[in-house]
Design a protein around this motif. Structure first.
Motif, mmCIF file in Angstrom:
data_model
loop_
_atom_site.group_PDB
_atom_site.id
_atom_site.type_symbol
_atom_site.label_atom_id
_atom_site.label_comp_id
_atom_site.label_asym_id
_atom_site.label_seq_id
_atom_site.Cartn_x
_atom_site.Cartn_y
_atom_site.Cartn_z
ATOM 1 N N MET A 9 15.169 8.006 13.689
ATOM 2 C CA MET A 9 15.965 6.980 13.016
ATOM 3 C C MET A 9 15.809 5.622 13.699
ATOM 4 N N ILE A 10 15.890 5.638 15.056
ATOM 5 C CA ILE A 10 15.739 4.382 15.795
ATOM 6 C C ILE A 10 14.340 3.813 15.582
ATOM 7 N N LEU A 11 13.323 4.716 15.609
ATOM 8 C CA LEU A 11 11.956 4.256 15.383
ATOM 9 C C LEU A 11 11.790 3.657 13.996
ATOM 10 N N ASP A 12 12.482 4.246 13.004
ATOM 11 C CA ASP A 12 12.414 3.709 11.640
ATOM 12 C C ASP A 12 12.980 2.299 11.575
ATOM 13 N N LEU A 13 14.016 2.055 12.386
ATOM 14 C CA LEU A 13 14.612 0.719 12.408
ATOM 15 C C LEU A 13 13.720 -0.280 13.131
ATOM 16 N N LEU A 14 13.104 0.196 14.226
ATOM 17 C CA LEU A 14 12.255 -0.688 15.015
ATOM 18 C C LEU A 14 10.895 -0.917 14.363
ATOM 19 N N PHE A 15 10.370 0.156 13.744
ATOM 20 C CA PHE A 15 9.044 0.093 13.120
ATOM 21 C C PHE A 15 9.114 0.624 11.692
ATOM 22 N N PRO A 16 9.745 -0.116 10.797
ATOM 23 C CA PRO A 16 9.895 0.359 9.418
ATOM 24 C C PRO A 16 8.553 0.488 8.700
ATOM 25 N N ASN A 17 8.487 1.420 7.764
ATOM 26 C CA ASN A 17 7.278 1.584 6.961
ATOM 27 C C ASN A 17 7.127 0.385 6.032
ATOM 28 N N ARG A 18 5.906 -0.131 5.944
ATOM 29 C CA ARG A 18 5.671 -1.324 5.133
ATOM 30 C C ARG A 18 4.540 -1.091 4.136
ATOM 31 N N CYS A 19 4.631 -1.765 3.032
ATOM 32 C CA CYS A 19 3.579 -1.732 2.023
ATOM 33 C C CYS A 19 2.278 -2.207 2.662
ATOM 34 N N ILE A 20 1.197 -1.459 2.455
ATOM 35 C CA ILE A 20 -0.070 -1.813 3.096
ATOM 36 C C ILE A 20 -0.690 -3.071 2.482
ATOM 37 N N GLY A 77 9.800 5.612 3.677
ATOM 38 C CA GLY A 77 8.829 6.210 4.584
ATOM 39 C C GLY A 77 7.769 7.058 3.920
ATOM 40 N N HIS A 78 8.038 7.581 2.722
ATOM 41 C CA HIS A 78 7.078 8.467 2.053
ATOM 42 C C HIS A 78 6.118 7.706 1.136
ATOM 43 N N LEU A 79 6.205 6.371 1.114
ATOM 44 C CA LEU A 79 5.358 5.567 0.234
ATOM 45 C C LEU A 79 4.270 4.847 1.040
ATOM 46 N N ILE A 80 3.250 4.344 0.331
ATOM 47 C CA ILE A 80 2.235 3.520 0.989
ATOM 48 C C ILE A 80 2.189 2.113 0.402
ATOM 49 N N VAL A 81 2.652 1.951 -0.831
ATOM 50 C CA VAL A 81 2.736 0.629 -1.448
ATOM 51 C C VAL A 81 4.095 0.482 -2.129
ATOM 52 N N GLU A 100 -3.114 9.934 7.498
ATOM 53 C CA GLU A 100 -3.513 11.158 6.802
ATOM 54 C C GLU A 100 -2.587 11.478 5.638
ATOM 55 N N LYS A 101 -1.308 11.113 5.759
ATOM 56 C CA LYS A 101 -0.338 11.424 4.695
ATOM 57 C C LYS A 101 -0.698 10.732 3.378
ATOM 58 N N THR A 102 -1.524 9.692 3.451
ATOM 59 C CA THR A 102 -1.969 9.022 2.233
ATOM 60 C C THR A 102 -2.691 9.998 1.308
ATOM 61 N N GLY A 103 -3.353 11.005 1.892
ATOM 62 C CA GLY A 103 -4.023 12.010 1.078
ATOM 63 C C GLY A 103 -3.076 12.753 0.172
ATOM 64 N N LYS A 104 -1.887 13.067 0.678
ATOM 65 C CA LYS A 104 -0.895 13.750 -0.161
ATOM 66 C C LYS A 104 -0.385 12.837 -1.267
ATOM 67 N N ILE A 105 -0.157 11.572 -0.936
ATOM 68 C CA ILE A 105 0.322 10.625 -1.936
ATOM 69 C C ILE A 105 -0.696 10.476 -3.067
ATOM 70 N N LEU A 106 -1.974 10.357 -2.709
ATOM 71 C CA LEU A 106 -3.016 10.247 -3.720
ATOM 72 C C LEU A 106 -3.094 11.514 -4.570
ATOM 73 N N ALA A 107 -2.935 12.664 -3.940
ATOM 74 C CA ALA A 107 -2.948 13.917 -4.694
ATOM 75 C C ALA A 107 -1.766 13.985 -5.663
ATOM 76 N N ASP A 108 -0.614 13.498 -5.234
ATOM 77 C CA ASP A 108 0.551 13.470 -6.128
ATOM 78 C C ASP A 108 0.280 12.573 -7.333
ATOM 79 N N TRP A 109 -0.409 11.464 -7.112
ATOM 80 C CA TRP A 109 -0.765 10.593 -8.242
ATOM 81 C C TRP A 109 -1.724 11.309 -9.195
ATOM 82 N N VAL A 110 -2.641 12.094 -8.626
ATOM 83 C CA VAL A 110 -3.562 12.864 -9.469
ATOM 84 C C VAL A 110 -2.784 13.852 -10.345
ATOM 85 N N THR A 111 -1.847 14.566 -9.751
ATOM 86 C CA THR A 111 -1.125 15.591 -10.513
ATOM 87 C C THR A 111 -0.298 14.985 -11.645
#
Length: 217
Positions: A1-12, A20-24, A83-94
């Protein structure tokens, strides 16, 4: 949780803070050039493959145009340890791919040379392939093929060297009477997939289809 606050996930693409589960972000997602190909019908990727080897069906998720967002996404997957981007891309495929009555028997990912996989820490296609396997209920095989030679990334080669792929791949076991869906990240010249396809097709009564994250038109 602290890491999420200090280093939030950002749109590439735009650097906006996102879940956190998104890339864009939603805004940048609309800029991705999806192909909307029908796997079971004719499309430009299938036409390209037909010039190289006998093919059943073909599907590409995105267009891989110069400076577009799909290029950045796949670059993140391959070279930025996402590496998690692979799962996101696969979800878009499905969300877009319906095999209908042409479901393959086996999903086979293009291998990296062991040295390159060790350097990268993972094969960018493994999580992508496993996610598709889980969703569609199709078995997968990461080690049906060996990559016999270590080489620099395709993107860093000139066209002449990209065409030099003879004896690059070999099968690790005999297969027959299988409809194989070969999975790769980007279709450029098609030479890599053609080399693999012929290895599969020269065995007993196999068929080949193709699925890629993006096609370079």
């Amino acid at each position: 949780m602290i890491l999420d606050l200090l280093f939030p996930n950002r749109c590439i693409h735009c650097n906006r803070i996102i879940d956190g589960h998104l890339i864009v972000c939603d805004i940048c997602f609309e800029q991705i050039h999806f192909t909307h190909f029908d796997y079971s019908s004719e499309n430009s990727l299938k036409e390209k493959c037909k010039l190289l080897f006998p093919i059943e069906n073909a599907y590409a998720l995105m267009q891989f145009e110069q400076e577009n967002l799909s290029r950045k996404i796949i670059h993140q997957l391959k070279y930025r340890s996402r590496e998690k981007t692979g799962k996101i891309l696969a979800d878009w495929v499905t969300e877009n791919l319906d095999f209908k009555n042409k479901k393959p028997d086996l999903l086979v990912s293009v291998p990296l040379h062991p040295k390159k996989e060790k350097e990268r820490g993972y094969n960018q296609l493994h999580l992508f392939t496993k996610t598709l396997s889980d969703f569609y209920g199709i078995p997968f095989e990461h080690h049906l093929l060996n990559r016999n030679h270590y080489s620099k990334a395709q993107a860093l080669k000139d066209k002449k060297h990209r065409l030099e792929t003879q004896n690059t791949f070999s099968l690790t076991k005999k297969i027959s009477n299988q409809h194989i869906l070969l999975i790769d990240d980007v279709f450029t010249t098609g030479n890599t997939l053609a080399t693999i396809a012929w290895e599969v097709l020269k065995e007993g009564n196999n068929k080949v289809s193709i699925l890629v994250m993006a096609v370079d038109e």
